[in-house]
Design a protein around this motif. Structure first.
Motif, PDB file in Angstrom:
ATOM      1  N   GLU A   7       1.221  11.909  -9.783  1.00 43.71           N
ATOM      2  CA  GLU A   7       0.415  13.034  -9.770  1.00 43.71           C
ATOM      3  C   GLU A   7       1.335  14.355  -9.640  1.00 43.71           C
ATOM      4  O   GLU A   7       1.084  15.242 -10.425  1.00 43.71           O
ATOM      5  N   ASP A   8       2.370  14.364  -9.063  1.00 49.74           N
ATOM      6  CA  ASP A   8       3.530  15.438  -8.851  1.00 49.74           C
ATOM      7  C   ASP A   8       4.140  15.588 -10.488  1.00 49.74           C
ATOM      8  O   ASP A   8       4.280  16.769 -10.868  1.00 49.74           O
TER       9      ASP A   8
ATOM     10  N   GLU B 102       2.683  14.901 -13.461  1.00 49.68           N
ATOM     11  CA  GLU B 102       1.710  15.306 -14.191  1.00 49.68           C
ATOM     12  C   GLU B 102       1.467  16.984 -13.733  1.00 49.68           C
ATOM     13  O   GLU B 102       1.321  17.692 -14.712  1.00 49.68           O
TER      14      GLU B 102
ATOM     15  N   ARG C  81       0.818  -1.255  -0.025  1.00 48.11           N
ATOM     16  CA  ARG C  81      -0.015   0.001  -0.029  1.00 48.11           C
ATOM     17  C   ARG C  81       0.894   1.225   0.021  1.00 48.11           C
ATOM     18  O   ARG C  81       0.517   2.061  -0.765  1.00 48.11           O
ATOM     19  N   THR C  82       1.966   1.270   0.927  1.00 43.46           N
ATOM     20  CA  THR C  82       2.664   2.411   1.030  1.00 43.46           C
ATOM     21  C   THR C  82       3.396   2.736  -0.363  1.00 43.46           C
ATOM     22  O   THR C  82       3.499   3.782  -0.849  1.00 43.46           O
TER      23      THR C  82
ATOM     24  N   TYR D 162       2.485   1.913  -3.396  1.00 41.98           N
ATOM     25  CA  TYR D 162       1.641   1.990  -4.492  1.00 41.98           C
ATOM     26  C   TYR D 162       1.096   3.410  -4.076  1.00 41.98           C
ATOM     27  O   TYR D 162       1.053   4.288  -5.249  1.00 41.98           O
ATOM     28  N   GLN D 163       0.872   3.982  -2.936  1.00 42.89           N
ATOM     29  CA  GLN D 163       0.587   5.404  -2.728  1.00 42.89           C
ATOM     30  C   GLN D 163       1.741   6.408  -2.952  1.00 42.89           C
ATOM     31  O   GLN D 163       1.522   7.261  -3.631  1.00 42.89           O
ATOM     32  N   ASN D 164       3.050   5.909  -2.616  1.00 38.71           N
ATOM     33  CA  ASN D 164       4.045   6.851  -3.021  1.00 38.71           C
ATOM     34  C   ASN D 164       4.150   6.997  -4.585  1.00 38.71           C
ATOM     35  O   ASN D 164       4.493   7.888  -5.075  1.00 38.71           O
ATOM     36  N   SER D 165       4.210   5.707  -5.225  1.00 41.01           N
ATOM     37  CA  SER D 165       4.186   5.826  -6.529  1.00 41.01           C
ATOM     38  C   SER D 165       2.975   6.661  -7.241  1.00 41.01           C
ATOM     39  O   SER D 165       3.271   7.551  -8.241  1.00 41.01           O
ATOM     40  N   ALA D 166       1.870   6.412  -6.939  1.00 45.94           N
ATOM     41  CA  ALA D 166       0.691   7.257  -7.342  1.00 45.94           C
ATOM     42  C   ALA D 166       1.078   8.855  -7.132  1.00 45.94           C
ATOM     43  O   ALA D 166       0.744   9.606  -7.996  1.00 45.94           O
ATOM     44  N   GLN D 167       1.471   9.088  -5.743  1.00 47.05           N
ATOM     45  CA  GLN D 167       1.772  10.708  -5.717  1.00 47.05           C
ATOM     46  C   GLN D 167       2.940  11.244  -6.627  1.00 47.05           C
ATOM     47  O   GLN D 167       2.771  12.237  -7.012  1.00 47.05           O
ATOM     48  N   ALA D 168       3.879  10.329  -6.611  1.00 48.79           N
ATOM     49  CA  ALA D 168       5.069  10.579  -7.595  1.00 48.79           C
ATOM     50  C   ALA D 168       4.324  11.079  -9.096  1.00 48.79           C
ATOM     51  O   ALA D 168       4.974  11.953  -9.644  1.00 48.79           O
TER      52      ALA D 168
END
Length: 253
Positions: free
Chosen positions: A221-222, A224, A210-211, A213-219
């Motif tokens: 988003e940043d 983009e 989870r951590t 995946y969330q870090n990857s999604a945030q990266a």
């Protein structure tokens, strides 16, 4: 390397020069001449990094005597070093884990337990499952790997608080399709074993998944947002240049 097994010295030397096939052959010859038990005992003295070099070069077209005889403890020590190869796809990791823990007569749960007992073991299992995070999460919550199925929500839907008290006794049933697919000698079967035979290990792995995946999604988003801001700056630039030119012309008049 102090050892009573000359074959180990030969194998280690061959690994150093990149002759993995030769190294494996040296160990196999030892087993043929001195017996399987001698090889198993010898592997306790074999450096984990060299054992890893041999195991990760698995070939599905033929059986590897080392893969067939390596113990859970020996294998775990090698697995946690795999990250040194920098394989971002983790395909080699998946392949070598599958080739060993699902060998005939082996207990996959024993291998997975030993991996989890070592520093870096959780991370190795997270790497193994990292491409399947959404489906592992869905399986935890609904008892199915199919992202379009939700099982019996009243009976099987898990909540986050349940994860901290996870046990292997949860009354969750798999759909007939998932029950057939779970015995895949791959990530589904590993997930199933972790969830129902090694629940504490599964909890830690899922939390790390989870951590990550969330870090990857945030990266993403940043990245983009940064690209969007750059595009907006590029669009504004010609307009500002035109206004500056107009100001210069008016000033000249």
């Amino acid at each position: 390397m102090k050892t009573n097994f000359p074959a180990l010295i030969e194998a280690q030397s061959l690994v150093k020069i990149g002759d993995i096939v030769g190294a494996e052959s040296a160990l196999a010859t030892m087993a043929e001449t001195e017996g399987d038990h001698a090889l198993v005992a010898a592997l306790d003295e074999f450096p984990a990094k060299d054992l890893l070099a041999i195991i990760r070069e698995y070939d599905t077209s033929k059986e590897s005597l080392v893969n067939l005889l390596v113990t859970p403890e020996q294998f775990a020590k090698a697995v946690v070093l795999e990250k040194r190869y920098g394989d971002l796809s983790h395909e080699q990791l998946r392949g070598m884990i599958n080739s060993v823990i699902f060998r005939e007569g082996a207990d996959p749960a024993e291998f997975l337990y030993e991996i989890g007992e070592l520093d870096g073991g959780y991370d190795a299992l997270v790497d193994y499952l990292s491409e399947r995070t959404k489906r592992v999460e869905h399986f935890y919550r609904y008892g199915t790997f199919d992202l379009f199925e939700y099982g019996d929500e009243v009976k099987t839907q898990a909540i986050d608080d349940d994860l901290m008290n996870l046990s292997g006794d949860t009354d969750a049933s798999l759909s007939p399709q998932d029950m057939a697919n779970v015995i895949d000698h791959d990530w589904m079967e590993v997930t199933y074993i972790l969830r129902f035979q090694l629940p504490e290990l599964f909890r830690e792995v899922l939390l790390k998944l989870r951590t990550r995946y969330q870090n990857s999604a945030q990266a993403l988003e940043d990245a983009e947002a940064e690209m969007l801001a750059k595009d907006e700056d590029d669009e504004d630039a010609p307009k500002n240049e035109k206004e500056d030119k107009g100001d210069e012309e008016e000033s000249a008049l």
